[in-house]
Design a protein around this motif. Structure first.
Motif, PDB file in Angstrom:
ATOM      1  N   ARG A 150      11.694  -4.699   3.553  1.00 35.37           N
ATOM      2  CA  ARG A 150      10.472  -5.311   3.586  1.00 35.37           C
ATOM      3  C   ARG A 150      10.938  -6.361   2.664  1.00 35.37           C
ATOM      4  N   TYR A 186       9.356  -9.401   0.247  1.00 34.73           N
ATOM      5  CA  TYR A 186       8.225  -9.781  -0.985  1.00 34.73           C
ATOM      6  C   TYR A 186       8.332 -11.104  -1.098  1.00 34.73           C
ATOM      7  N   TRP A 187       7.185 -12.068  -1.095  1.00 34.98           N
ATOM      8  CA  TRP A 187       7.479 -13.557  -1.214  1.00 34.98           C
ATOM      9  C   TRP A 187       6.636 -13.819  -2.736  1.00 34.98           C
ATOM     10  N   TYR A 188       7.262 -14.770  -3.402  1.00 34.74           N
ATOM     11  CA  TYR A 188       6.692 -15.131  -4.818  1.00 34.74           C
ATOM     12  C   TYR A 188       6.355 -16.744  -4.601  1.00 34.74           C
ATOM     13  N   GLU A 194       3.227 -12.852  -6.830  1.00 30.97           N
ATOM     14  CA  GLU A 194       3.578 -12.294  -5.426  1.00 30.97           C
ATOM     15  C   GLU A 194       2.504 -12.920  -4.512  1.00 30.97           C
ATOM     16  N   LEU A 204       0.178 -12.462  -1.170  1.00 23.92           N
ATOM     17  CA  LEU A 204      -0.419 -11.306  -0.381  1.00 23.92           C
ATOM     18  C   LEU A 204      -0.744 -12.036   0.853  1.00 23.92           C
ATOM     19  N   PRO A 205      -0.818 -11.307   1.959  1.00 27.82           N
ATOM     20  CA  PRO A 205      -0.833  -9.828   1.983  1.00 27.82           C
ATOM     21  C   PRO A 205       0.739  -9.531   2.117  1.00 27.82           C
ATOM     22  N   TYR A 206       0.916  -8.070   1.737  1.00 26.12           N
ATOM     23  CA  TYR A 206       2.440  -7.700   1.922  1.00 26.12           C
ATOM     24  C   TYR A 206       2.672  -7.551   3.447  1.00 26.12           C
ATOM     25  N   GLU A 207       4.022  -7.832   3.652  1.00 27.47           N
ATOM     26  CA  GLU A 207       4.480  -7.383   4.839  1.00 27.47           C
ATOM     27  C   GLU A 207       4.636  -6.019   5.194  1.00 27.47           C
ATOM     28  N   ARG A 208       4.522  -5.450   6.376  1.00 28.87           N
ATOM     29  CA  ARG A 208       4.654  -3.946   6.713  1.00 28.87           C
ATOM     30  C   ARG A 208       6.057  -3.616   6.723  1.00 28.87           C
ATOM     31  N   SER A 263      12.198 -12.801   7.539  1.00 37.30           N
ATOM     32  CA  SER A 263      10.689 -13.015   7.308  1.00 37.30           C
ATOM     33  C   SER A 263      10.286 -14.223   7.339  1.00 37.30           C
TER      34      SER A 263
END
Length: 125
Positions: free
Chosen positions: A75, A77-79, A85, A87-91, A107
């Protein structure tokens, strides 16, 4: 009463230590890999961030050093620049890395404030 007066400065010091302007997440750590992934023979580098089709893209190549394929869950995570962070988080996704071979995981995010990415790798049991 005396004990209370002595404890107040200590309590105030502890509270000021909790309030800082730095983000709680260390965005300099762009790769998190559970130990089981490394034990399974998977190695990788930090994700590389670039632009594709007007969106931010992070990619990393997973290498399998073993004789058998390995299913690696991941997974991103982007910042943003402030370490917040996006949002939304990727699955979570899974990629099968063939024996003695490599696979790119990537991603892409349309949020143009995204400037940092973290890749988290694990094995499903």
């Amino acid at each position: 009463m005396r004990a209370l007066l002595l404890a107040l400065p200590l309590a105030a010091l502890m509270l000021t230590g909790c309030s800082n302007d730095k983000p709680m997440i260390n965005t300099a750590q762009s790769l998190v890999m559970e130990s089981a992934v490394l034990s399974a023979g998977i190695i990788t580098d930090d994700p590389v961030i670039g632009e594709r089709d007007g969106q931010q893209r992070a990619a990393s190549v997973l290498y399998n050093q073993r004789e058998t394929p390995v299913d690696v869950w991941y997974r991103f995570y982007w910042y943003d620049d402030k370490g917040l962070e996006i949002l939304p988080y990727e699955r979570p996704r899974v990629s099968r890395v063939p024996a003695h071979s490599s696979v790119e995981v990537a991603s892409q995010v349309g949020n143009l404030t995204a400037s940092k990415a973290r890749l988290y790798l694990w094995l499903q049991e």
